[in-house]
Design a protein around this motif. Structure first.
Motif, PDB file in Angstrom:
ATOM      1  N   LYS A 187      18.777  14.294 -17.490  1.00 37.49           N
ATOM      2  CA  LYS A 187      18.789  12.436 -17.150  1.00 37.49           C
ATOM      3  C   LYS A 187      20.311  12.869 -16.657  1.00 37.49           C
ATOM      4  N   ALA A 188      21.313  13.376 -16.665  1.00 37.72           N
ATOM      5  CA  ALA A 188      22.241  13.799 -15.998  1.00 37.72           C
ATOM      6  C   ALA A 188      21.951  13.571 -14.350  1.00 37.72           C
TER       7      ALA A 188
ATOM      8  N   LEU B 289      12.609   9.171 -20.436  1.00 35.08           N
ATOM      9  CA  LEU B 289      13.506   8.679 -19.693  1.00 35.08           C
ATOM     10  C   LEU B 289      13.150   6.692 -19.786  1.00 35.08           C
ATOM     11  N   HIS B 290      11.663   6.574 -19.319  1.00 36.76           N
ATOM     12  CA  HIS B 290      11.255   5.110 -18.911  1.00 36.76           C
ATOM     13  C   HIS B 290      11.349   5.228 -20.535  1.00 36.76           C
TER      14      HIS B 290
ATOM     15  N   ILE C  55      15.336   4.488 -16.521  1.00 37.65           N
ATOM     16  CA  ILE C  55      15.002   4.573 -15.672  1.00 37.65           C
ATOM     17  C   ILE C  55      13.358   3.869 -15.865  1.00 37.65           C
ATOM     18  N   HIS C  56      12.786   3.531 -14.644  1.00 37.42           N
ATOM     19  CA  HIS C  56      11.617   2.353 -14.595  1.00 37.42           C
ATOM     20  C   HIS C  56      10.774   4.092 -13.260  1.00 37.42           C
ATOM     21  N   LEU C  57       9.562   3.624 -14.546  1.00 35.26           N
ATOM     22  CA  LEU C  57       8.720   4.661 -13.218  1.00 35.26           C
ATOM     23  C   LEU C  57       8.121   4.064 -12.370  1.00 35.26           C
TER      24      LEU C  57
ATOM     25  N   CYS D  15      17.066   3.781 -11.379  1.00 37.15           N
ATOM     26  CA  CYS D  15      17.929   4.022 -12.630  1.00 37.15           C
ATOM     27  C   CYS D  15      18.092   2.707 -12.844  1.00 37.15           C
ATOM     28  N   LEU D  16      18.659   2.034 -15.058  1.00 34.68           N
ATOM     29  CA  LEU D  16      18.707   1.073 -14.993  1.00 34.68           C
ATOM     30  C   LEU D  16      19.688   0.904 -16.025  1.00 34.68           C
TER      31      LEU D  16
END
Length: 90
Positions: free
Chosen positions: A7-8, A50-51, A56-58, A89-90
């Motif tokens: 994630k980082a 993560l999505h 995040i958005h994919l 990334c959000l």
């Protein structure tokens, strides 16, 4: 590499102007940057996670079929058959 490290890394790479296009990080670029530190299946699962968390958005590529086959192969393919190429990334 564990989930939190991944994630980082995604957040770090998404901030680099030399790796992004209009703020979007290509999944093939992420795969290249991760190298052998993460198996493909784990990277794919982490992206979906993560999505799902809303980190995040994919996104798909509007001209995915025009990309070279080698690049298409590095995209994320969901079990539904959807091909995803970009990370925001959000």
């Amino acid at each position: 590499m564990n989930y939190d490290e991944f994630k980082a890394l995604v957040r770090e790479l998404a901030q680099r102007d030399d790796l992004t296009t209009h703020g979007l990080l290509a999944i093939p670029t992420l795969r290249r940057e991760c190298g052998p530190r993460l198996a493909r299946a784990d990277l794919d699962a982490f992206l979906v996670g993560l999505h799902g968390e809303g980190v995040i958005h994919l996104l798909s590529h509007v001209e995915f079929d025009s990309l070279p086959a080698a690049v298409q192969d590095e995209a994320l393919r969901l079990p539904s058959g959807q091909e995803l190429y970009w990370i925001r990334c959000l």
